[in-house]
Motif scaffolding. Structure first.
Motif, mmCIF file in Angstrom:
data_model
loop_
_atom_site.group_PDB
_atom_site.id
_atom_site.type_symbol
_atom_site.label_atom_id
_atom_site.label_comp_id
_atom_site.label_asym_id
_atom_site.label_seq_id
_atom_site.Cartn_x
_atom_site.Cartn_y
_atom_site.Cartn_z
ATOM 1 N N SER A 166 0.884 -1.231 0.029
ATOM 2 C CA SER A 166 -0.036 -0.047 0.090
ATOM 3 C C SER A 166 0.793 1.184 -0.020
ATOM 4 O O SER A 166 2.041 1.092 0.382
ATOM 5 N N ILE A 168 0.368 3.696 1.983
ATOM 6 C CA ILE A 168 0.676 4.378 3.212
ATOM 7 C C ILE A 168 1.241 3.463 4.193
ATOM 8 O O ILE A 168 2.096 4.130 5.009
ATOM 9 N N LYS A 210 -4.681 -9.405 7.198
ATOM 10 C CA LYS A 210 -5.301 -10.790 6.811
ATOM 11 C C LYS A 210 -4.790 -11.311 8.361
ATOM 12 O O LYS A 210 -3.609 -11.728 8.471
ATOM 13 N N VAL A 228 2.385 -5.470 11.270
ATOM 14 C CA VAL A 228 1.563 -4.052 11.226
ATOM 15 C C VAL A 228 0.042 -4.266 11.212
ATOM 16 O O VAL A 228 -0.546 -3.358 11.665
ATOM 17 N N GLY A 229 -0.205 -5.262 10.951
ATOM 18 C CA GLY A 229 -1.871 -5.676 10.764
ATOM 19 C C GLY A 229 -2.794 -5.378 11.850
ATOM 20 O O GLY A 229 -2.144 -5.560 13.053
HETATM 21 P P1 NDP Z 1 -4.231 -2.476 1.972
HETATM 22 O O1 NDP Z 1 -5.483 -2.932 2.178
HETATM 23 O O2 NDP Z 1 -4.210 -1.010 1.732
HETATM 24 O O3 NDP Z 1 -3.028 -3.241 1.489
HETATM 25 C C1 NDP Z 1 -2.917 -4.607 1.786
HETATM 26 C C2 NDP Z 1 -1.592 -5.210 1.018
HETATM 27 O O4 NDP Z 1 -1.574 -6.500 1.239
HETATM 28 C C3 NDP Z 1 -2.126 -5.168 -0.319
HETATM 29 O O5 NDP Z 1 -0.817 -4.633 -1.083
HETATM 30 C C4 NDP Z 1 -2.258 -6.575 -0.905
HETATM 31 O O6 NDP Z 1 -1.745 -6.639 -2.300
HETATM 32 C C5 NDP Z 1 -1.584 -7.258 0.007
HETATM 33 N N1 NDP Z 1 -1.931 -8.634 0.190
HETATM 34 C C6 NDP Z 1 -3.410 -8.872 0.329
HETATM 35 N N2 NDP Z 1 -3.553 -10.206 0.484
HETATM 36 C C7 NDP Z 1 -2.427 -10.849 0.415
HETATM 37 C C8 NDP Z 1 -1.728 -12.115 0.548
HETATM 38 N N3 NDP Z 1 -2.573 -13.121 0.815
HETATM 39 N N4 NDP Z 1 -0.496 -12.174 0.591
HETATM 40 C C9 NDP Z 1 0.252 -11.314 0.321
HETATM 41 N N5 NDP Z 1 -0.006 -9.881 0.156
HETATM 42 C C10 NDP Z 1 -1.670 -9.755 0.165
HETATM 43 O O7 NDP Z 1 -3.611 -2.285 3.779
HETATM 44 P P2 NDP Z 1 -2.693 -1.294 4.438
HETATM 45 O O8 NDP Z 1 -1.498 -1.131 3.980
HETATM 46 O O9 NDP Z 1 -3.427 0.179 4.626
HETATM 47 O O10 NDP Z 1 -2.881 -1.852 5.741
HETATM 48 C C11 NDP Z 1 -2.687 -3.279 6.151
HETATM 49 C C12 NDP Z 1 -2.844 -3.527 7.777
HETATM 50 O O11 NDP Z 1 -2.129 -2.689 8.351
HETATM 51 C C13 NDP Z 1 -4.238 -3.538 7.980
HETATM 52 O O12 NDP Z 1 -4.568 -4.389 8.822
HETATM 53 C C14 NDP Z 1 -4.315 -2.087 8.364
HETATM 54 O O13 NDP Z 1 -5.403 -1.990 9.364
HETATM 55 C C15 NDP Z 1 -3.022 -2.162 9.264
HETATM 56 N N6 NDP Z 1 -2.584 -0.718 9.463
HETATM 57 C C16 NDP Z 1 -1.865 -0.569 10.836
HETATM 58 C C17 NDP Z 1 -1.310 0.556 11.180
HETATM 59 C C18 NDP Z 1 -0.775 0.764 12.482
HETATM 60 O O14 NDP Z 1 -0.546 1.830 13.073
HETATM 61 N N7 NDP Z 1 -0.555 -0.171 13.099
HETATM 62 C C19 NDP Z 1 -1.192 1.679 10.137
HETATM 63 C C20 NDP Z 1 -2.099 1.468 8.909
HETATM 64 C C21 NDP Z 1 -2.458 0.439 8.442
HETATM 65 P P3 NDP Z 1 -2.126 -6.232 -3.619
HETATM 66 O O15 NDP Z 1 -1.887 -4.838 -3.805
HETATM 67 O O16 NDP Z 1 -1.886 -6.962 -4.759
HETATM 68 O O17 NDP Z 1 -3.941 -5.782 -3.494
#
Ligand code: NDP
Length: 281
Positions: A166, A168, A210, A228-229
């Motif tokens: 992503s 961000i 996930k 991070v999730g």
């Molecule tokens: P996004 O949904 O924007 O991006 C998720 C990414 O994961 C995408 O690049 C996607 O790939 C990839 N992805 C999805 N499924 C798979 C898989 N099975 N295998 C490998 N890669 C996969 O999410 P964010 O980056 O915004 O956020 C990610 C997580 O971090 C969320 O749980 C969010 O809540 C959390 N978060 C936590 C923060 C914190 O402060 N702790 C701050 C921001 C977010 P593709 O590009 O191909 O779709």
């Protein structure tokens, strides 16, 4: 057992340093100010906004939350941003994401003045990061680097695997690791054999959304695993990493909750102060 990267400890450390910088700025007649715009009534976003307000209070940053109705139009939102761009009390503007689906997130972010872009999401600041120039760095990736460095995890020469691309989290985290001379692999949903990649990682960053995607058999023994999730499962917060089992294999691991999330807020405070300092220059 892995060393736990306790976000409270590292966030406290960062916030104490921010509080000192705020006190120094106040002596020069400047109170750093943060405006947070919240559109709609998403409960998770409300919680994040409250925690940001509390952090501002703790370090002495002036904060203002602008709550806008869920049916706010793009024009109304951008007018609000324009007002804050002109407001001398405000040094950082944060647009709480996600926005309701009828609004254009990228366009709204592009309306924030790059000098007040506290999240570093404006294309100009994203470009500066790409070019290794000074500029605002997105808070979550900056927090990850802070944690790794404070814990003494070697980054230079390490193989870092970032899962998630992503704008961000994943991409800027990869850029920051690269800047610190790690060799970086960036994985996403179309990566064919994720396990083959993650097993190579000395530093593994999971930013997917996930629950428990990263299992113990996907982790190289001794690796630093940054989760991070943020996922809600049966009312409980869990990360992207199977913490119980991975902590038996990894060398370092960040928990959820109590890990990267706290760092994100601490780095936000640091960014507000940096923007206030820059405004004086
Ligand atoms: P996004 O949904 O924007 O991006 C998720 C990414 O994961 C995408 O690049 C996607 O790939 C990839 N992805 C999805 N499924 C798979 C898989 N099975 N295998 C490998 N890669 C996969 O999410 P964010 O980056 O915004 O956020 C990610 C997580 O971090 C969320 O749980 C969010 O809540 C959390 N978060 C936590 C923060 C914190 O402060 N702790 C701050 C921001 C977010 P593709 O590009 O191909 O779709």
């Amino acid at each position: 057992m892995a060393v736990i990267l306790d976000g409270r400890v590292y966030a406290d450390m960062a916030l104490d340093a921010v509080a000192e910088k705020v006190a120094a700025l106040k002596k020069r007649g400047i109170t750093p100010g943060l405006a947070v715009i919240l559109v709609g009534d998403d409960p998770a976003s409300q919680t994040y906004v409250r925690s940001k307000g509390k952090a501002c209070d703790r370090v002495g940053i002036y904060s203002r939350t602008m709550i806008m109705a869920g049916d706010t139009t793009q024009a109304e939102l951008e007018k609000q941003i324009a007002q804050l761009n002109r407001d001398e009390k405000i040094h950082g503007i944060l647009l709480q994401l996600p926005l309701p689906p009828h609004l254009d997130e990228q366009h709204a972010l592009s309306c924030i003045s790059p000098e007040k872009d506290v999240d570093g999401f404006h294309a100009l600041n994203a470009g500066r990061l790409m070019l290794s120039l000074e500029g605002v760095q997105p808070c979550t990736p900056k927090g990850i680097l802070f944690m790794l460095k404070q814990a003494g995890v070697p980054i230079e020469g390490a193989h870092a695997v970032v899962v998630g691309r992503s704008n961000i989290v994943g991409k800027p985290a990869a850029m920051l690791l690269l800047r610190e001379n790690a060799t970086v692999t960036l994985c996403h949903s179309k990566t064919p054999d994720l396990k083959a990649q993650t097993l190579q990682a000395d530093i593994l960053v999971a930013a997917v959304g996930k629950p428990r995607l990263i299992t113990a058999d996907m982790v190289k023994p001794g690796a630093a695993v940054i989760d991070v999730g943020i996922n809600r499962v049966n009312g409980r917060l869990v990360g992207d990493v199977d913490f119980e089992n991975v902590s038996g294999v990894a060398g370092y691991i960040s928990p959820v909750p109590g890990g990267v999330g706290l760092m994100t807020v601490a780095m936000l405070m640091d960014n507000v102060v940096s923007l206030a300092e820059t405004s004086l220059a």
